[in-house]
Design an enzyme around this catalytic site. Structure first.
Site, PDB file in Angstrom:
ATOM      1  N   ASP A  68      89.859  88.830  86.626  1.00 47.48           N
ATOM      2  CA  ASP A  68      91.100  88.133  86.964  1.00 47.48           C
ATOM      3  C   ASP A  68      92.038  88.002  85.766  1.00 47.48           C
ATOM      4  O   ASP A  68      91.679  88.348  84.640  1.00 47.48           O
ATOM      5  CB  ASP A  68      90.772  86.745  87.543  1.00 47.48           C
ATOM      6  CG  ASP A  68      89.674  86.007  86.769  1.00 47.48           C
ATOM      7  OD1 ASP A  68      89.454  86.355  85.581  1.00 47.48           O
ATOM      8  OD2 ASP A  68      89.042  85.120  87.332  1.00 47.48           O
ATOM      9  N   ASN A 137      83.668  73.957  91.593  1.00 42.49           N
ATOM     10  CA  ASN A 137      84.048  73.906  93.013  1.00 42.49           C
ATOM     11  C   ASN A 137      83.532  75.117  93.792  1.00 42.49           C
ATOM     12  O   ASN A 137      83.898  75.320  94.941  1.00 42.49           O
ATOM     13  CB  ASN A 137      85.571  73.796  93.155  1.00 42.49           C
ATOM     14  CG  ASN A 137      86.305  75.014  92.622  1.00 42.49           C
ATOM     15  OD1 ASN A 137      85.685  75.977  92.157  1.00 42.49           O
ATOM     16  ND2 ASN A 137      87.627  75.005  92.678  1.00 42.49           N
ATOM     17  N   HIS A 139      83.959  78.342  92.959  1.00 41.26           N
ATOM     18  CA  HIS A 139      84.752  79.575  92.901  1.00 41.26           C
ATOM     19  C   HIS A 139      84.030  80.670  92.113  1.00 41.26           C
ATOM     20  O   HIS A 139      83.194  80.393  91.253  1.00 41.26           O
ATOM     21  CB  HIS A 139      86.172  79.322  92.368  1.00 41.26           C
ATOM     22  CG  HIS A 139      86.291  79.082  90.908  1.00 41.26           C
ATOM     23  ND1 HIS A 139      87.367  78.423  90.340  1.00 41.26           N
ATOM     24  CD2 HIS A 139      85.491  79.409  89.853  1.00 41.26           C
ATOM     25  CE1 HIS A 139      87.227  78.367  89.039  1.00 41.26           C
ATOM     26  NE2 HIS A 139      86.097  78.956  88.704  1.00 41.26           N
ATOM     27  N   GLU A 144      89.273  80.614  94.885  1.00 41.88           N
ATOM     28  CA  GLU A 144      89.073  79.188  95.072  1.00 41.88           C
ATOM     29  C   GLU A 144      88.561  78.929  96.490  1.00 41.88           C
ATOM     30  O   GLU A 144      88.605  79.825  97.349  1.00 41.88           O
ATOM     31  CB  GLU A 144      90.404  78.460  94.854  1.00 41.88           C
ATOM     32  CG  GLU A 144      91.013  78.703  93.477  1.00 41.88           C
ATOM     33  CD  GLU A 144      90.355  77.877  92.369  1.00 41.88           C
ATOM     34  OE1 GLU A 144      89.194  77.456  92.523  1.00 41.88           O
ATOM     35  OE2 GLU A 144      91.017  77.657  91.342  1.00 41.88           O
TER      36      GLU A 144
HETATM   37  P1  PGA Z   1      82.983  78.584  82.544  1.00 44.93           P
HETATM   38  O1  PGA Z   1      83.820  78.933  83.860  1.00 44.93           O
HETATM   39  O2  PGA Z   1      82.184  79.781  82.236  1.00 44.93           O
HETATM   40  O3  PGA Z   1      84.003  78.319  81.471  1.00 44.93           O
HETATM   41  O4  PGA Z   1      82.146  77.388  82.896  1.00 44.93           O
HETATM   42  C1  PGA Z   1      83.170  79.562  84.909  1.00 44.93           C
HETATM   43  C2  PGA Z   1      84.127  79.707  86.065  1.00 44.93           C
HETATM   44  O5  PGA Z   1      84.961  78.807  86.265  1.00 44.93           O
HETATM   45  O6  PGA Z   1      84.038  80.714  86.773  1.00 44.93           O
END
Ligand code: PGA
EC number: 3.5.99.6
Length: 257
Positions: A68, A137, A139, A144
Site C-alpha cells: 500500500d 481493527n 485490517h 479497513e
Molecule cells: P504495525 O502495523 O506493524 O506497525 O503494528 C501493522 C498494521 O497495521 O498492519
C-alpha cells in the site's frame, strides 16, 4: 491450512520467516516477495539481510510488491511507503530498485493506478510469499473493516483508528493522509503463501477474530481462512485470545519446514 506458531518474540519470528525466504530465493532466484510496512515485519527484513550477507545469496532477480501507499504524499516524504520500502527493504536487502514496486498514491492517476498495479503483479508471475501485519481493527494492508473479500487494488479511506495509530510517525494527526491505495483482500489472497505476524496484547483480539471468527469484511484479516497456505507467527501476548490447542509453540529454527 492455517498454521499458527507461537515464538519467543519478534526476532525469533523474523529468523523463522527469513529462513524460509532465504531458501525460497536460493531455489528460485526470481522469487516475488509481497512486502508490508509497519514495525511488525522489520525483524524479517533484518534477518533476511543478514542471511543474504553471510551466505552470499544472489537477490538481483528478486522482485517485491508493497501492499500500500498513502494518497497524496510526496514519494520522497520520509513516511511515504515508497521511501519506507526503499530504506527498510530495497537497501537493506540490496534488491534491484527497478524490481521493487509500490502502488502510486499520485491523486492525478489514481483511477488507473489500481489496475496498473494488478497488471504489474500479474506480469511478474504473481506474489510468491506475502508478508502481512494486522491492524488492531483487523485490517490487512489498508483494507479497513468493510473491505470486500474479493477487493482488488484501489483507493480507500483510512479509519480514524488507523490514522491515530500512524500519527506517531507524523508531526501531528492533521498531517496523516486520509486516503490510501492498497492491494485488495482479493489481491492478497492470490499470493502463494501468506505469513501473518502479530506481536503484543493489543493485537490479541484481532488475531483471535482473524483465526476463529467468521470470514467477514468486518475483519479483513479473517480472509486468511480462505487461503490454503498460511503461517501465522505470534508472540505469547498476541496469542492470548487463542486456546493453547490452536497453536504450536516453536522454540527453535524452522528446520524441515
Ligand atoms: P504495525 O502495523 O506493524 O506497525 O503494528 C501493522 C498494521 O497495521 O498492519
Amino acid at each position: 491450512m492455517t498454521e499458527v506458531l507461537v515464538v519467543a518474540g519478534p526476532a525469533a519470528a523474523g529468523e523463522y520467516v527469513a529462513d524460509i525466504l532465504a531458501r525460497a530465493i536460493q531455489t528460485d532466484p526470481e522469487t516475488v516477495l509481497g512486502l508490508a510496512t509497519g514495525s511488525t515485519p522489520l525483524p524479517i527484513y533484518a534477518a533476511l539481510a543478514e542471511r543474504v550477507r553471510t551466505e552470499g545469496i544472489d537477490v538481483s532477480s528478486v522482485s517485491g510488491f508493497a501492499l500500500d501507499e498513502y494518497v497524496g504524499i510526496d514519494p520522497a516524504h520520509e513516511q511515504s511507503y515508497h521511501h519506507v520500502i526503499d530504506a527498510e527493504v530495497t537497501q537493506t536487502l540490496g534488491l534491484n530498485p527497478e524490481r521493487v514496486h509500490v502502488p502510486s498514491g499520485n491523486p492525478d492517476t489514481l483511477e488507473s493506478a489500481g489496475a496498473a498495479y494488478e497488471e504489474a503483479i500479474r506480469a511478474a508471475g504473481g506474489v510468491g510469499w506475502q508478508i502481512l501485519g494486522i491492524g488492531a481493527n483487523g485490517h490487512i494492508g489498508f483494507n479497513e473493516p468493510g473491505s470486500p473479500i474479493d477487493s482488488l487494488t484501489r483507493q480507500v479511506p483510512l479509519t480514524e483508528q488507523t490514522r491515530q495509530d500512524n500519527a506517531r510517525f507524523f508531526d501531528s494527526i492533521d498531517d496523516v493522509p486520509r486516503h490510501a491505495i492498497t492491494q485488495g483482500v482479493g489481491t492478497i489472497l492470490r499470493a502463494g503463501h501468506l505469513f501473518l505476524l502479530a506481536f503484543g496484547e493489543h493485537k490479541a483480539d484481532a488475531v483471535a477474530r482473524a483465526i476463529n471468527g467468521p470470514v467477514s469484511p468486518e475483519i479483513p484479516a479473517s480472509a486468511i481462512q480462505q487461503h490454503p497456505n498460511v503461517t501465522v507467527l505470534l508472540d505469547a501476548a498476541a496469542a492470548s485470545g487463542l486456546d493453547a490447542a490452536e497453536y504450536t509453540v516453536v522454540t527453535g529454527t524452522p528446520a524441515g519446514v
